[in-house]
Design a protein around this motif. Structure first.
Motif, PDB file in Angstrom:
ATOM      1  N   GLY B  82     -20.861  29.813 -27.713  1.00 15.61           N
ATOM      2  CA  GLY B  82     -19.808  28.969 -28.277  1.00 15.61           C
ATOM      3  C   GLY B  82     -18.508  29.038 -27.487  1.00 15.61           C
ATOM      4  O   GLY B  82     -17.871  28.015 -27.227  1.00 15.61           O
ATOM      5  N   MET B  83     -18.103  30.246 -27.094  1.00 16.08           N
ATOM      6  CA  MET B  83     -16.847  30.381 -26.353  1.00 16.08           C
ATOM      7  C   MET B  83     -16.995  29.815 -24.944  1.00 16.08           C
ATOM      8  O   MET B  83     -16.037  29.292 -24.382  1.00 16.08           O
ATOM      9  N   LEU B  86     -16.417  26.256 -25.381  1.00 17.69           N
ATOM     10  CA  LEU B  86     -14.981  26.003 -25.524  1.00 17.69           C
ATOM     11  C   LEU B  86     -14.312  25.990 -24.149  1.00 17.69           C
ATOM     12  O   LEU B  86     -13.455  25.150 -23.862  1.00 17.69           O
ATOM     13  N   VAL B  88     -15.677  25.086 -21.339  1.00 18.78           N
ATOM     14  CA  VAL B  88     -16.017  23.815 -20.680  1.00 18.78           C
ATOM     15  C   VAL B  88     -15.131  22.688 -21.223  1.00 18.78           C
ATOM     16  O   VAL B  88     -14.645  21.841 -20.469  1.00 18.78           O
ATOM     17  N   ILE B  89     -14.890  22.711 -22.548  1.00 16.22           N
ATOM     18  CA  ILE B  89     -14.048  21.680 -23.163  1.00 16.22           C
ATOM     19  C   ILE B  89     -12.612  21.782 -22.634  1.00 16.22           C
ATOM     20  O   ILE B  89     -11.996  20.777 -22.285  1.00 16.22           O
ATOM     21  N   ASP B  92     -12.397  20.365 -19.265  1.00 18.30           N
ATOM     22  CA  ASP B  92     -12.473  18.906 -19.224  1.00 18.30           C
ATOM     23  C   ASP B  92     -11.199  18.210 -19.697  1.00 18.30           C
ATOM     24  O   ASP B  92     -10.881  17.124 -19.231  1.00 18.30           O
ATOM     25  N   TYR B  93     -10.513  18.808 -20.657  1.00 12.05           N
ATOM     26  CA  TYR B  93      -9.398  18.076 -21.277  1.00 12.05           C
ATOM     27  C   TYR B  93      -8.011  18.622 -20.997  1.00 12.05           C
ATOM     28  O   TYR B  93      -7.028  17.917 -21.190  1.00 12.05           O
TER      29      TYR B  93
END
Lengths: 118, 131
Positions: B82-83, B86, B88-89, B92-93
């Protein structure tokens, strides 16, 4: 990241949202479980207030939906990555993953929501 | 370890090293989590429910070293998976250098703290003998 087609794009968006949702719950769940180390009164009280109410019950069903979607879509992605044949069967795999989701989520949701309807 | 022969949709390996390792980790941990996480949900939320879960329930379950190992594996794999997601997110943003640093270090800190708290919870819970 490049994705072909509309379906692939929405599958990817849902994969991120469901993953993030499960992660947020996981953080809360690690912390609530840690309270077990502080004794029975505190832990039982915390579980009662946090999870035994209608909002949490609905949230719990949403959590199971997010987890099952993330699992079935993740399996579809893994199949596409590691299994040569999968490329040809892409469309069918899409239906199989949603079929698996429905087959697992619907019975789980019925069992979990039953107490709410008496 | 070599890169997979073909990179399909859903996969993007930016460089080798860490990103490749991360790519494999997502898939292998994901496969294990299908059993560990769904097994956990089946036991806790479908066969039992939050009405049944309390201190006595946990004490009874953690009498078994097997369940403690199961829960610890689930903790480690789910939190790392999960982390990493996070991370990767954020990649990306979050584009500003400063904000990226803030987000990534907070994620690292949160990961380490939760891993430690979870591990200590499972390890230090007293063994309650059956009466």
């Amino acid at each position: 990241m490049g994705y072909r087609g509309r379906e692939g794009y929405w599958a990817w968006v849902l994969h991120r949202i469901s993953g993030l949702g499960v992660l947020i719950f996981l953080v809360l769940h690690i912390l609530d479980t840690a309270l077990v180390g502080l004794g029975p009164e505190l832990y039982d009280h915390a579980i009662e207030t946090l999870y035994r109410n209608p909002v949490a019950r609905v949230g719990e069903v949403l959590l199971v939906a997010a987890l099952l979607y993330h699992a079935t879509n993740g399996l579809r992605i893994t199949a596409l990555d590691f299994w040569e044949e999968a490329d040809r069967l892409q469309q069918r795999l899409w239906y199989v993953s949603w079929g698996l989701f429905a087959l697992t989520f619907v019975p789980a949701a019925v069992v979990m929501l039953r107490p709410l309807f008496g | 370890m070599s890169a997979p022969a073909r990179v399909h949709i859903g996969a993007s390996i930016r460089g080798r090293g860490f990103e490749l390792w991360s790519w494999y980790f997502f898939r292998w941990s994901g496969l294990l989590l299908v059993f560990l996480a769904l097994g956990h949900v089946l036991i806790m939320h479908v066969l039992n429910s939050v009405d049944a879960i309390n201190y006595a329930f946990v004490a009874d379950r953690w009498r078994s070293i097997g369940w403690r190992i199961y829960d610890w594996l689930l903790l480690g794999l789910a939190l790392t998976h999960g982390m990493n997601g996070l991370r990767v997110i954020v990649d990306d943003y979050v584009h500003g250098r400063r904000w990226r640093w803030v987000c990534l270090s907070s994620a690292w800190l949160l990961y380490c703290v939760l891993m430690l708290v979870g591990t200590l919870t499972i390890l230090t819970f007293p063994h309650v003998s059956a009466n």
